[in-house]
Design a protein around this motif. Sequence first.
Motif, mmCIF file in Angstrom:
data_model
loop_
_atom_site.group_PDB
_atom_site.id
_atom_site.type_symbol
_atom_site.label_atom_id
_atom_site.label_comp_id
_atom_site.label_asym_id
_atom_site.label_seq_id
_atom_site.Cartn_x
_atom_site.Cartn_y
_atom_site.Cartn_z
ATOM 1 N N LEU A 7 -34.199 10.039 38.383
ATOM 2 C CA LEU A 7 -33.744 10.961 37.351
ATOM 3 C C LEU A 7 -32.898 10.258 36.306
ATOM 4 O O LEU A 7 -32.944 10.589 35.114
ATOM 5 N N LEU A 8 -32.132 9.272 36.744
ATOM 6 C CA LEU A 8 -31.248 8.587 35.811
ATOM 7 C C LEU A 8 -31.986 7.602 34.929
ATOM 8 O O LEU A 8 -31.501 7.215 33.873
ATOM 9 N N VAL A 9 -33.166 7.187 35.363
ATOM 10 C CA VAL A 9 -33.944 6.274 34.536
ATOM 11 C C VAL A 9 -34.289 6.926 33.204
ATOM 12 O O VAL A 9 -34.341 6.274 32.164
ATOM 13 N N LEU A 10 -34.495 8.242 33.212
ATOM 14 C CA LEU A 10 -34.812 8.955 31.969
ATOM 15 C C LEU A 10 -33.682 8.840 30.960
ATOM 16 O O LEU A 10 -33.915 8.782 29.751
ATOM 17 N N ALA A 11 -32.460 8.799 31.462
ATOM 18 C CA ALA A 11 -31.315 8.697 30.550
ATOM 19 C C ALA A 11 -31.341 7.382 29.793
ATOM 20 O O ALA A 11 -30.835 7.281 28.673
ATOM 21 N N LEU A 12 -31.959 6.361 30.379
ATOM 22 C CA LEU A 12 -31.967 5.044 29.753
ATOM 23 C C LEU A 12 -32.819 5.011 28.490
ATOM 24 O O LEU A 12 -32.639 4.157 27.631
ATOM 25 N N VAL A 13 -33.753 5.934 28.399
ATOM 26 C CA VAL A 13 -34.587 5.999 27.195
ATOM 27 C C VAL A 13 -33.712 6.241 25.974
ATOM 28 O O VAL A 13 -33.966 5.727 24.887
ATOM 29 N N ALA A 39 -14.830 7.362 32.562
ATOM 30 C CA ALA A 39 -13.607 7.324 33.377
ATOM 31 C C ALA A 39 -13.405 5.900 33.883
ATOM 32 O O ALA A 39 -13.398 5.638 35.090
ATOM 33 N N PHE A 40 -13.238 4.957 32.990
ATOM 34 C CA PHE A 40 -13.249 3.534 33.320
ATOM 35 C C PHE A 40 -12.137 3.114 34.277
ATOM 36 O O PHE A 40 -12.286 2.146 35.019
ATOM 37 N N HIS A 41 -11.028 3.820 34.266
ATOM 38 C CA HIS A 41 -9.910 3.459 35.137
ATOM 39 C C HIS A 41 -10.087 4.001 36.553
ATOM 40 O O HIS A 41 -9.256 3.745 37.416
ATOM 41 N N LYS A 42 -11.171 4.734 36.799
ATOM 42 C CA LYS A 42 -11.351 5.358 38.106
ATOM 43 C C LYS A 42 -12.539 4.808 38.896
ATOM 44 O O LYS A 42 -12.665 5.069 40.088
ATOM 45 N N TYR A 43 -13.415 4.068 38.252
ATOM 46 C CA TYR A 43 -14.600 3.574 38.946
ATOM 47 C C TYR A 43 -14.233 2.487 39.951
ATOM 48 O O TYR A 43 -13.437 1.586 39.651
ATOM 49 N N PRO A 86 -22.366 5.717 44.867
ATOM 50 C CA PRO A 86 -21.617 4.776 44.010
ATOM 51 C C PRO A 86 -21.095 5.468 42.764
ATOM 52 O O PRO A 86 -21.718 6.404 42.252
ATOM 53 N N ASP A 87 -19.952 5.011 42.288
ATOM 54 C CA ASP A 87 -19.392 5.562 41.052
ATOM 55 C C ASP A 87 -20.242 5.176 39.850
ATOM 56 O O ASP A 87 -20.442 5.974 38.938
ATOM 57 N N LEU A 88 -20.709 3.932 39.860
ATOM 58 C CA LEU A 88 -21.501 3.408 38.747
ATOM 59 C C LEU A 88 -22.889 3.002 39.211
ATOM 60 O O LEU A 88 -23.053 2.441 40.294
ATOM 61 N N LEU A 89 -23.867 3.276 38.385
ATOM 62 C CA LEU A 89 -25.216 2.770 38.585
ATOM 63 C C LEU A 89 -25.490 1.753 37.484
ATOM 64 O O LEU A 89 -25.206 2.009 36.317
ATOM 65 N N VAL A 90 -26.014 0.615 37.871
ATOM 66 C CA VAL A 90 -26.232 -0.480 36.930
ATOM 67 C C VAL A 90 -27.715 -0.613 36.621
ATOM 68 O O VAL A 90 -28.540 -0.761 37.516
ATOM 69 N N SER A 91 -28.034 -0.550 35.347
ATOM 70 C CA SER A 91 -29.392 -0.775 34.874
ATOM 71 C C SER A 91 -29.406 -2.067 34.068
ATOM 72 O O SER A 91 -28.484 -2.334 33.298
ATOM 73 N N HIS A 146 -22.509 7.845 37.862
ATOM 74 C CA HIS A 146 -23.434 8.469 38.800
ATOM 75 C C HIS A 146 -23.224 9.976 38.897
ATOM 76 O O HIS A 146 -24.174 10.751 38.955
ATOM 77 N N LYS A 147 -21.966 10.401 38.905
ATOM 78 C CA LYS A 147 -21.655 11.815 39.063
ATOM 79 C C LYS A 147 -22.070 12.628 37.841
ATOM 80 O O LYS A 147 -22.622 13.728 37.956
ATOM 81 N N LYS A 148 -21.820 12.075 36.645
ATOM 82 C CA LYS A 148 -22.124 12.798 35.413
ATOM 83 C C LYS A 148 -23.534 12.558 34.899
ATOM 84 O O LYS A 148 -23.994 13.237 33.991
ATOM 85 N N HIS A 149 -24.213 11.539 35.450
ATOM 86 C CA HIS A 149 -25.563 11.192 35.001
ATOM 87 C C HIS A 149 -25.574 10.794 33.524
ATOM 88 O O HIS A 149 -26.527 11.095 32.804
#
Length: 199
Positions: A7-13, A39-43, A86-91, A146-149
Amino acid sequence: MRKHYPLLVLALVFVVLALSGCMGLNKRKYGSDYSYGGAFHKYKTFNFITHASAHDSSTLRQYAVLQKYIRERLEMQGYEFTDRKPDLLVSYYLYYNDLNMKGYEQEEFDIWLTNNQEPATTNPDPYRPIKLFMSQGTLLVTLLDHKKHNAVWQGYASGVMADKDVENTTYLNRAVRTIFDQYRVFRKGYLRDHNSQLN
């Protein structure tokens, strides 16, 4: 074992068309962009998104090397690799051909981050659209909440490589360093924990 997040791959478009500030060095360009809602200070943790291109036999080695370098860099900054929420997903994606990118000019990330401890509910400043022409092969790395997509940060470097068959990984290592030198964010509490271990 990496998990797939289709689902998150679509956001990369939209990422390539949405985010981009730039800095130039001769014909090579590098830069980064960020979301005011990050939320960079929380990841604290991260994992990877698997792309179809990563399964292409002609690019498999390059993608494996890229993941290794990116993981090492994030772990150096205190982030923990995990399969559990995970807090962050890396593409990460290599564009071998020329690339036109539409982006927006922003305040320097370090300055904005220092002045904004919490995510902004609305953009403090309007974006100013800019157009970028990337040549000679471009590496694009995107961090997604990841939480907010949502994509919250991306970095890019051109002049990486334009040939899928190139075996020299020096270019990839240099590109990853160039990109993450612009993401000087340590995991929440990492510096405090690290200093206490040294004392």
